[in-house]
Write an enzyme that holds these catalytic residues in place. Structure first.
Site, PDB file in Angstrom:
ATOM      1  N   HIS A 287       0.823  -1.180   0.237  1.00 53.74           N
ATOM      2  CA  HIS A 287      -0.160   0.035  -0.013  1.00 53.74           C
ATOM      3  C   HIS A 287       0.763   1.309  -0.057  1.00 53.74           C
ATOM      4  CE1 HIS A 287      -2.724   2.797   2.498  1.00 53.74           C
ATOM      5  NE2 HIS A 287      -3.014   3.158   1.043  1.00 53.74           N
TER       6      HIS A 287
ATOM      7  N   ASN B  64       3.220  -7.214 -15.198  1.00 51.68           N
ATOM      8  CA  ASN B  64       3.961  -7.664 -14.123  1.00 51.68           C
ATOM      9  C   ASN B  64       3.849  -8.837 -13.663  1.00 51.68           C
ATOM     10  OD1 ASN B  64       4.491  -4.761 -14.307  1.00 51.68           O
ATOM     11  ND2 ASN B  64       3.507  -4.268 -12.527  1.00 51.68           N
ATOM     12  N   ASP B  65       2.586  -9.345 -13.540  1.00 54.73           N
ATOM     13  CA  ASP B  65       2.502 -10.705 -12.996  1.00 54.73           C
ATOM     14  C   ASP B  65       2.631 -11.806 -14.029  1.00 54.73           C
ATOM     15  OD1 ASP B  65       2.052 -10.684 -10.535  1.00 54.73           O
ATOM     16  OD2 ASP B  65      -0.045 -10.333 -10.458  1.00 54.73           O
TER      17      ASP B  65
ATOM     18  N   CYS C 286      -1.344  -2.948 -18.691  1.00 54.94           N
ATOM     19  CA  CYS C 286      -1.378  -2.012 -17.739  1.00 54.94           C
ATOM     20  C   CYS C 286      -0.094  -2.455 -16.415  1.00 54.94           C
ATOM     21  CB  CYS C 286      -2.841  -2.180 -16.991  1.00 54.94           C
ATOM     22  SG  CYS C 286      -3.014  -3.783 -16.363  1.00 54.94           S
TER      23      CYS C 286
ATOM     24  N   GLU D 198      -2.717 -12.386 -17.138  1.00 50.78           N
ATOM     25  CA  GLU D 198      -1.457 -12.216 -16.349  1.00 50.78           C
ATOM     26  C   GLU D 198      -0.986 -13.628 -15.934  1.00 50.78           C
ATOM     27  OE1 GLU D 198      -2.567 -10.126 -12.914  1.00 50.78           O
ATOM     28  OE2 GLU D 198      -4.720 -10.922 -12.697  1.00 50.78           O
TER      29      GLU D 198
ATOM     30  N   ARG E 166      -7.487  -0.018  -9.008  1.00 49.89           N
ATOM     31  CA  ARG E 166      -7.142  -0.965  -7.937  1.00 49.89           C
ATOM     32  C   ARG E 166      -8.251  -0.963  -6.717  1.00 49.89           C
ATOM     33  NH1 ARG E 166      -2.009   1.191  -9.091  1.00 49.89           N
ATOM     34  NH2 ARG E 166      -0.659  -0.357 -10.334  1.00 49.89           N
TER      35      ARG E 166
ATOM     36  N   ARG F 254       9.198 -10.996  -8.258  1.00 53.81           N
ATOM     37  CA  ARG F 254       9.952  -9.578  -8.617  1.00 53.81           C
ATOM     38  C   ARG F 254      10.097  -8.715  -7.312  1.00 53.81           C
ATOM     39  NH1 ARG F 254       6.023  -5.360  -9.863  1.00 53.81           N
ATOM     40  NH2 ARG F 254       3.935  -6.086  -9.395  1.00 53.81           N
TER      41      ARG F 254
ATOM     42  N   ARG G  51     -10.866  -3.066 -11.662  1.00 49.76           N
ATOM     43  CA  ARG G  51     -10.530  -4.482 -11.532  1.00 49.76           C
ATOM     44  C   ARG G  51     -11.192  -5.050 -10.205  1.00 49.76           C
ATOM     45  NH1 ARG G  51      -4.180  -5.731 -10.683  1.00 49.76           N
ATOM     46  NH2 ARG G  51      -4.914  -4.637  -8.845  1.00 49.76           N
TER      47      ARG G  51
END
Length: 754
Positions: A361, A625-626, A673, A602, A468, A636, A504
């Site tokens: 966060h 990313n994922d 994204c 993803e 998010r 990562r 999402r």
């Protein structure tokens, strides 16, 4: 062997700095192996030579003087080859080099092993003996195991040693690796945030008013003594004599004049009371933990409890108003959003967190605020950083401590370039992202907080590619109600209207756990997360979807995106619940249009089913990313393997190209994204693949827009064809960087700085 290893590692862990750690190693290893000599040679970052740093058995007057280059002498050979060298008669080896003053003439047997941490050779551990013999397999295995066990400890001690005033050899230039949290460069002075009553997290701090600190310590000591006596008196009638003896032990520790004298001595030397207490108590705790007798080892718990109680009183009594320097680098073991709120925004330059990930966060908030951040800096000696100058490299996830003048100058140059670049790019805000040959490519932003909105619009965002929704869930102590969610989503949709907003559905699990809905798994990234959680709890999913659809009434700029879809059955089930929610809302009399629905690609299985997934929805959106993480089997957020995470790995680029082709074949929009979209190098390739939308953090948007406005799409397609036949990520990256440089865009590229 295991017991010996454990004891040595424990002792080294308790060392106050690198020099003490090395002295413990050579002494204990020599005794454990029964050899005549044990020495350690450490790599000096400045000269790249391996310096004679500690010994038992050779001439200690030569410590810090003798040294060898990689490949030079037996030690240099071990370092260069990165493997053990076991010799019966060392002087007969062709690489042997004689040092006349070091005192190794009588010794023939030689065994040297490299000390390696995160692929870097930190040094060489050597044992020697006078008689001519090869060390046996068991001895070699022991030394190799010892080296592997101690590598991380030595690495940490080495960085820690950068702040020991009596250790001049590592006085400047320490570098700690973490993971990028938010992009950018920050240069400033560290302010350490420590949690309540944690002896191991108290920062070191020098004070001037020693009398006040002495008074605070003695007051805390007296109050803890009163607490223990009061508890003992209250329970006196209910406890056995044996149980009452425990309180006598506590009071005995508090009355120990040695413990109090040690703390007072440190305070009189200039250490603040909390730091002095922490240092002394930890020494005593570790002393008891090393005891052979189990009863005595258990006393470490008593000492820790008493130290924690005293620290709590000291913290409560500390009424000092914390002063934040103009360029504050906030440092902590695990930073929280609340800790950010204590600092005036105009003084917060950067963040460093020992724990946490790029999805934490605080990292999400840092990106929204545009504050350079490094997370997961596990080797950072954060308690020693108070007031020290540090550099935060949020682009590459590194922290530079006490940087050398030339390193500092290079980062200041990058920082000046970034500031100038931001000023230059302000004029692009209202211009479209359009290539020189007229191709439009909308740029969206990733958001999660209302704080993101103003910054995103200032940068010229054309929509939201990823909202998010888990962030509002993380900020609460319970699940938000449907109405609470509706208000949150309505604010976000209204702020960007008429621009599109892609929300999402709840994506928890992995490294994103709700405090009130914990998910404890051995392998959380491959476990219960994303759509798997919400399909197993349809009451959570339905409430969220209903809130989204109601929030969209009269605006009609909502898209809903489903995370972690790995097969069409999951998608069909989710679609059925969304359609059901819409029907129920219509029956309630709410005039709400059905939202566009998309799938987040993803996981690898979604790549190979992309066409089937696209057939069922309105759009696909790649979470690069994922996807990169799963394709490469690399976490990562783990600094140990972060170097293996490469968004331009050939497998990743081929997967991205496959998804784009699948979406086009079904006539559906495809967006992305992940972080790759926010870098000019990645954006050029995504443009060539045919992605319809790129979504990124607001800070990255202007530089991506500028890069794409200065190239032709046809040129990008030629570049893509060239790199898709390459087999190494490094070659691909170099090729793309060369392409951007040829177009005068080199200033947008950030490369690692050693």
């Amino acid at each position: 062997m295991l017991e010996t290893l454990r004891h040595i590692v424990q002792e080294v862990n308790a060392a106050s700095g690198l020099e003490q750690a090395l002295r413990i190693i050579v002494h204990r290893v020599r005794d454990a192996m029964g050899t005549q000599v044990c020495s350690v040679y450490m790599r000096d970052p400045g000269s790249d030579r391996f310096i004679f740093r500690a010994t038992e058995g050779l001439n200690q007057d030569q410590i810090g003087l003798a040294g060898l280059a990689p490949g030079e002498g037996l030690v240099g050979t071990v370092a260069e080859r990165e493997e053990p060298l076991n010799l019966e008669n060392a002087p007969s080896h062709p690489a042997f080099r004689f040092f006349p003053d070091i005192g190794e003439e009588p010794f023939h047997a030689f065994l040297g092993v490299p000390i390696i941490h995160q692929r870097q050779v930190l040094g060489v551990l050597v044992v020697q003996q006078a008689e001519r013999r090869r060390f046996d397999e068991g001895e070699e295995a022991f030394l190799v195991t010892m080296s592997a066990q101690l590598a991380a400890v030595i690495a940490h001690a080495r960085v820690t040693g950068a702040f020991d005033l009596d250790d001049k050899s590592d006085a400047v230039g320490a570098r700690v690796s973490g993971v990028p949290g938010a992009p950018g460069i920050a240069i400033g002075n560290a302010v350490v945030v420590s949690p309540d009553a944690d002896l191991y997290a108290v920062p070191r701090k020098e004070i001037e008013d020693r009398r006040a600190e002495l008074h605070a310590f003695r007051t805390a000591l007296a109050r803890v003594r009163e607490d223990i006596q009061k508890v003992a008196d209250n329970l006196g009638g209910e406890l056995s004599a044996e149980d009452r003896a425990l309180f006598d032990v506590y009071l005995g520790i508090l009355d120990d004049s040695k413990l109090g004298r040690e703390v007072v001595s440190l305070i009189k030397a200039g250490q603040w009371a909390q730091g002095a207490l922490s240092e002394v108590m930890i020494q005593h705790i570790r002393h008891f933990e090393r005891m052979e007798h189990s009863y005595l080892r258990e006393r470490a718990v008593d000492v820790k409890d008493l130290g924690t109680r005293m620290l709590a009183y000291l913290q409560a009594a500390d009424k000092e108003i914390k002063v934040f320097p103009e360029q504050t680098i906030l440092v902590g073991e695990e930073l929280t959003a609340s800790s950010l709120g204590e600092i005036p925004r105009d003084r917060l330059a950067g963040l460093i967190s020992v724990r946490g990930s790029g999805n934490s966060h605080v990292a999400i908030l840092a990106r929204a605020m545009g504050v350079p951040t490094v997370m997961g800096a596990v080797d950072l000696p954060y308690t020693r950083l108070e007031g020290r100058q540090v550099v935060v490299d949020g682009y590459n996830g590194t922290v530079h401590l006490n940087p050398r003048p030339e390193v500092l100058a290079r980062f200041e140059e990058v920082l000046d370039t970034d500031r100038a670049l931001s000023r230059d790019l302000e004029s692009l805000r209202d211009l479209p992202c359009e290539t020189l040959d007229g191709h439009r490519l909308p740029l969206y932003v990733n958001t999660g907080l209302m704080a993101d909105v103003a910054r995103s619009l200032e940068q010229g965002a054309e929509g939201v590619g990823l909202y998010r929704t888990e962030v509002p869930f993380l900020l609460r102590e319970r699940f938000p109600s449907e109405e609470e969610q509706r208000q949150i989503y309505r604010n976000q949709l209204e702020a960007f209207a008429p621009r599109p907003v892609t929300m999402r559905t709840l994506d928890i699990g992995g490294d994103k756990a709700l405090p009130y809905f914990p998910i404890d798994e051995d392998n959380p990234f491959l476990g219960w997360r994303g759509i798997r959680v919400t399909l197993d709890h349809p009451e959570i999913f339905l409430a969220q979807v209903r809130a989204m659809i109601k929030a969209n009434a009269g605006l009609n700029n909502l898209s809903i995106m489903l995370p972690m879809i790995c097969n069409v059955s999951e998608l069909d089930e989710a679609l059925q619940l969304i359609h059901r929610s819409h029907e129920e809302i219509l029956q309630e009399g709410v005039d709400a249009s059905p939202p566009r629905i998309g799938v987040m690609v993803e996981v690898p299985s979604a790549v190979y089913q992309a066409q089937g997934l696209a057939r069922r929805v309105d759009f696909l959106s790649v979470g690069s990313n994922d996807l990169t993480q799963y394709l490469l089997a690399v976490d990562r957020n783990n600094a140990r393997v972060a170097d293996l995470y490469h968004a331009m790995h050939p497998a990743v680029l081929h997967a991205l190209n496959t998804v784009a082709q699948a979406a086009r074949s079904e006539g559906k929009q495809v967006s992305i994204c992940g972080e790759l979209a926010g870098e000019p190098e990645g954006a050029v390739l995504l443009l060539a693949m045919g992605y319809d939308v790129l979504s990124m953090n607001a800070t990255s948007l202007p530089k991506v827009k500028n890069a794409l406005r200065n190239i032709h799409r046809a040129e990008a397609r030629e570049l893509l064809a060239e790199v898709l036949v390459m087999e190494r990520a490094e070659d691909i990256h170099a090729c793309v960087v060369g392409f951007l440089a040829d177009h005068g865009l080199q200033r947008f590229i950030h490369t690692p700085m050693e």
